[in-house]
Design an enzyme around this catalytic site. Structure first.
Site, PDB file in Angstrom:
ATOM      1  N   SER A 156       0.826  -1.204   0.000  1.00  0.00           N
ATOM      2  CA  SER A 156       0.000   0.000   0.000  1.00  0.00           C
ATOM      3  C   SER A 156       0.864   1.259   0.000  1.00  0.00           C
ATOM      4  O   SER A 156       1.601   1.493  -0.938  1.00  0.00           O
ATOM      5  CB  SER A 156      -0.978  -0.036   1.175  1.00  0.00           C
ATOM      6  OG  SER A 156      -2.069   0.821   0.937  1.00  0.00           O
ATOM      7  N   LYS A 208     -19.829  19.646   8.624  1.00  0.00           N
ATOM      8  CA  LYS A 208     -18.722  19.914   9.538  1.00  0.00           C
ATOM      9  C   LYS A 208     -18.414  18.710  10.428  1.00  0.00           C
ATOM     10  O   LYS A 208     -17.262  18.528  10.850  1.00  0.00           O
ATOM     11  CB  LYS A 208     -19.059  21.136  10.407  1.00  0.00           C
ATOM     12  CG  LYS A 208     -17.868  21.668  11.196  1.00  0.00           C
ATOM     13  CD  LYS A 208     -16.745  22.086  10.261  1.00  0.00           C
ATOM     14  CE  LYS A 208     -15.549  22.601  11.050  1.00  0.00           C
ATOM     15  NZ  LYS A 208     -14.407  22.901  10.175  1.00  0.00           N
TER      16      LYS A 208
END
Length: 328
Positions: A156, A208
């Site tokens: 990865s 948010k």
């Protein structure tokens, strides 16, 4: 390389000594011929020119001396035959980037360092630090050879970084690949309710607190996160495509999220299989040197307190994510 230069210098000095001896002998014969009394000199018609070409010898001696002086000056200089080994071990976090990026920039400016070996033993990590280190590796490879090596795992984010190098070498049974992105989100709303925990949120916009663990994701938020993950994925594909000189469609064949034994992907995801000596040998070829001095930077700090404590996109092999879920 230095041994060859010294052999050449010794050979030139021997030639200089021989030429000087011959020149002195010839000049001595020309200048110190004592005439014999009462001997009528013979008259020779069409005399053969047997005089020494002092001008040619002088130029040759001067040229050889100049070459010796040049070689001595080259031997006195730092010749860039030192290899710097930079370890990138464990989960890649902001702390890793804080250690590795400045070091790579210093190595790029250090003329005594001829090449860099990235020793990567990592399953990946946070997206941001991985991309920062990859960018630094790319810039370093513009000014000096870089080889990435792994003896165990280069997965990865670890593999993402390796693609910034000129070549990739891995042990035959090292795990490489795991090309992909994973996003982790905790939804602990029911857990909070069961424990009598009530969360009140005051926010300036609807997104948010997107990804917050005290509530589930909305359908629109899921689309936003999916687009974000795909954007990171495309960046990964592009890095492998450029680093391995493969088309995006070819890279996608290996972009299933799994790792591969290096011996099974030689010529595609890696260039060669072998140990660190193989990687160093390949780097020496790129540097056009032999017998390079090797320095290992081993005081880089890798934090051991990594954990996924909130919603986060990661370049991390999923097998190494399990122990960290819930910070445990």
């Amino acid at each position: 390389m230095r041994e060859n230069l010294w052999k050449y210098v010794s050979a030139v000095l021997i030639i200089l000594l021989v030429l000087a001896s011959v020149a002195i002998a010839v000049l001595y014969e020309q200048v110190n011929v004592t005439p014999v009394s009462n001997v009528t000199p013979a008259v020779v018609e069409n005399p053969v020119n047997v005089t020494c070409n002092a001008t040619g010898s002088s130029l040759q001696l001067s040229q050889l001396r100049d070459e010796v002086a040049f070689l001595r000056s080259e031997l006195a200089k730092p010749n860039g035959t030192t290899i710097a080994v930079v370890p990138i071990f464990g989960i890649i976090t902001d702390y890793t980037a804080l250690e590795v990026v400045p070091l790579l920039r210093k190595l790029a400016e250090n003329d005594s360092i001829g090449g860099v070996l990235l020793w990567i033993e990592s399953p990946g990590g946070d997206v941001g630090p991985v991309m920062d280190i990859y960018s630094a590796v790319r810039k370093l490879a513009l000014v000096k050879p870089v080889v990435a090596y792994s003896g165990g795992i280069m997965a990865s984010g670890g593999y993402y970084i390796a693609n910034g190098a000129d070549k990739i070498v891995a042990s035959p049974l090292a795990q490489v690949g795991s090309i992909g992105v994973i996003y982790v989100h905790y939804d602990l709303q029911k857990n909070y309710e069961m424990n009598g925990i009530k969360v009140e949120v005051f926010k300036t916009g609807p997104y948010k607190d997107m990804g917050a663990e005290w509530r589930d994701l909305t359908p629109e938020e899921r689309k936003i996160i999916s687009n974000m993950v795909n954007t990171y994925f495309q960046a990964f594909l592009q890095a492998v495509s450029e680093g391995r000189n493969m088309s995006i469609s070819e890279v996608k064949k290996f972009a299933t999220g799994r790792t591969w034994f290096a011996e099974n992907v030689t010529g595609t995801l890696v260039d060669e299989t072998g140990g660190m000596d193989t990687a160093i040998s390949l780097l020496e070829k790129l540097m056009n040197v032999s017998g390079a001095r090797v320095i290992i930077y081993k005081n880089l700090e890798t934090p051991s307190d990594f954990g996924v404590y909130g919603s986060e996109a990661l370049y991390l092999d999923p097998d190494y994510l399990k122990p960290y879920i819930g910070g445990g």
